[in-house]
Design an enzyme around this catalytic site. Structure first.
Site, short mmCIF file in Angstrom:
data_model
loop_
_atom_site.label_atom_id
_atom_site.label_comp_id
_atom_site.label_asym_id
_atom_site.label_seq_id
_atom_site.Cartn_x
_atom_site.Cartn_y
_atom_site.Cartn_z
N ARG A 59 49.72 12.68 0.75
CA ARG A 59 49.49 12.96 2.17
C ARG A 59 49.78 14.43 2.51
O ARG A 59 49.12 15.03 3.36
CB ARG A 59 50.38 12.03 3.00
CG ARG A 59 50.20 12.16 4.49
CD ARG A 59 51.02 11.11 5.23
NE ARG A 59 50.89 11.21 6.66
CZ ARG A 59 51.92 11.21 7.51
NH1 ARG A 59 53.16 11.10 7.05
NH2 ARG A 59 51.70 11.31 8.79
N HIS B 149 47.84 17.22 4.93
CA HIS B 149 48.44 17.89 6.08
C HIS B 149 48.47 19.41 5.88
O HIS B 149 48.46 20.16 6.85
CB HIS B 149 49.84 17.34 6.35
CG HIS B 149 49.82 16.03 7.07
ND1 HIS B 149 50.71 15.70 8.07
CD2 HIS B 149 48.98 14.97 6.96
CE1 HIS B 149 50.42 14.48 8.51
NE2 HIS B 149 49.39 14.02 7.85
N ASN C 186 54.18 15.86 11.16
CA ASN C 186 54.78 16.25 9.88
C ASN C 186 56.22 15.77 9.72
O ASN C 186 56.79 15.91 8.64
CB ASN C 186 54.71 17.78 9.71
CG ASN C 186 53.28 18.25 9.45
OD1 ASN C 186 52.49 17.50 8.88
ND2 ASN C 186 52.96 19.46 9.88
N HIS D 82 44.93 5.18 2.43
CA HIS D 82 45.86 4.28 3.13
C HIS D 82 46.02 2.95 2.38
O HIS D 82 46.61 2.02 2.88
CB HIS D 82 45.43 4.07 4.58
CG HIS D 82 45.63 5.30 5.42
ND1 HIS D 82 45.18 5.43 6.70
CD2 HIS D 82 46.28 6.47 5.15
CE1 HIS D 82 45.51 6.62 7.18
NE2 HIS D 82 46.17 7.27 6.25
#
Ligand code: HEM
Length: 329
Positions: A64, A68, A98, A196
């Site tokens: 992830r 980001h 975050n 996911h």
């Protein structure tokens, strides 16, 4: 006539935006450090093996983290920067989306291992891209050749994070626009959302769907009503700390089950459920929900990750090669 001109200008601006997003990406290449740090991939792999063996739950958040990084100021390692000690200015890391990232310490350890062999050569942005690939492979997902040569940015702004990272309550139109603004397609959206299938989420990222969805004590009608009690048992309305498996039962395995879940209206976020609201993303979900083979999803995922890793990269003499990932040189 005026209408036509406006259209032409709009198309021109869009082409420029997409081209601008990808142009530097052409300078990235597989084996970029062949002469300057030939063992970089092996060093990163050895470090990630050690980390994931003792802390397997770090693999998903490290995948992830690359997303980001790339969506905010491009894949330039800006998500890794700390605020400077004598400044009160906040950075990307401090922004709400975050706060649930984990694994910054692991990136520092991997960077130290790389610095020992090749001081001042390999960027933190490239390390993030390699770690995301190794994390996916560790979770039994696909692997791919990572194009390298990204340089690190010197800027990290708190205020850049929120407008660039799509939140879990976005609908399909908003998600498609968010991905398009990064040069990513609707297909990339449905493919990358497949990540996911691993990891966990805080209750607070989706509990709006369980309680008081429209302000009258209701839940989200697009969520399977038989699934809701399983989620409410885990998450009270104000829960900020509990973690829920996003793909219950196989959240440690990068498989195709995400699409089965979403097809059954059990996607955890609005951003997952809403993939059923567009004909292209819905077709992708249905096709993969009814298939047990992972090969087409894996191939697509590898291709979309490579595309994501190209977003607004710094190359050549732009930026720098940070010595420590949390600080500019
Ligand atoms: C499409 C838009 C997306 C939205 C709205 C979104 C949103 C979220 C949210 C809210 C969480 C849970 C955070 C928490 O509460 O702890 C999460 C987790 C996660 N996301 Fe996404 N995400 C998106 C796309 C992506 C992409 C493109 C990737 C990777 C390529 C990704 C990988 C992950 C992973 C692996 C986790 C689990 C992290 C963990 O276990 O800590 N997501 N995402």
């Amino acid at each position: 006539m005026a209408f036509k001109n406006t259209n032409v200008i709009a198309i021109f601006v869009l082409v420029l935006a997409v081209f601008g997003t990808c142009s530097n990406a052409q300078s990235l290449k597989v084996g970029f450090y062949k002469k300057t740090c030939p063992n970089v991939e092996a060093i990163v792999k050895k470090s990630t093996d050690t980390i994931f063996t003792s802390a397997p739950t770090l693999a998903a958040p490290l995948l992830r983290m690359h997303f980001h990084d790339c969506f905010v100021r491009g894949c330039d390692g800006s998500v890794l920067l700390n605020a400077t000690t004598n400044s009160t200015t906040q950075v990307e890391k401090d922004a709400i989306p975050n706060l649930s990232l984990r694994g910054f310490g692991s990136i520092d350890r991997i960077k130290s291992a790389v610095e020992k062999k090749c001081p001042g050569v390999v960027s933190c942005a490239d390390i993030l891209a390699l770690v995301a690939r190794d994390a996916t492979a560790f979770l039994k997902g696909p692997t791919w050749k990572v194009r390298l040569g990204r340089r690190d940015g010197r800027v990290s702004n708190f205020s850049d994070a929120l407008p660039n990272l799509p939140p879990p309550f976005f609908n399909i139109t908003q998600l498609i626009a968010s991905f398009a603004s990064k040069g990513l397609s609707t297909k990339d959206l449905v493919v990358l959302s497949g990540s996911h299938t691993v990891g966990t989420s805080h209750c607070s990222s989706f509990s709006n769907r369980l309680y008081n969805f429209t302000g009258v004590g209701d839940s989200d009608p697009s969520l399977d009503s038989e699934y809701i009690p399983r989620l409410t048992r885990k998450c009270s309305p104000t829960d900020q700390t509990t973690l829920v498996e996003m793909d219950p039962g196989s959240f440690k395995t990068f498989d195709i089950n995400y699409y089965t879940l979403v097809a059954k209206r059990r996607g955890l976020f609005t951003s997952d459920s809403t993939l059923l609201a567009d004909s292209e993303t819905r077709a992708y979900i249905r096709r993969h929900a009814s298939s047990s083979g992972t090969s087409s999803f894996f191939k697509d995922f590898a291709a979309s990750m490579i595309k994501m890793g190209n977003i607004e990269v710094l190359t050549g003499n732009d930026g720098e090669i940070r010595k420590r990932c949390a600080f500019v040189n």
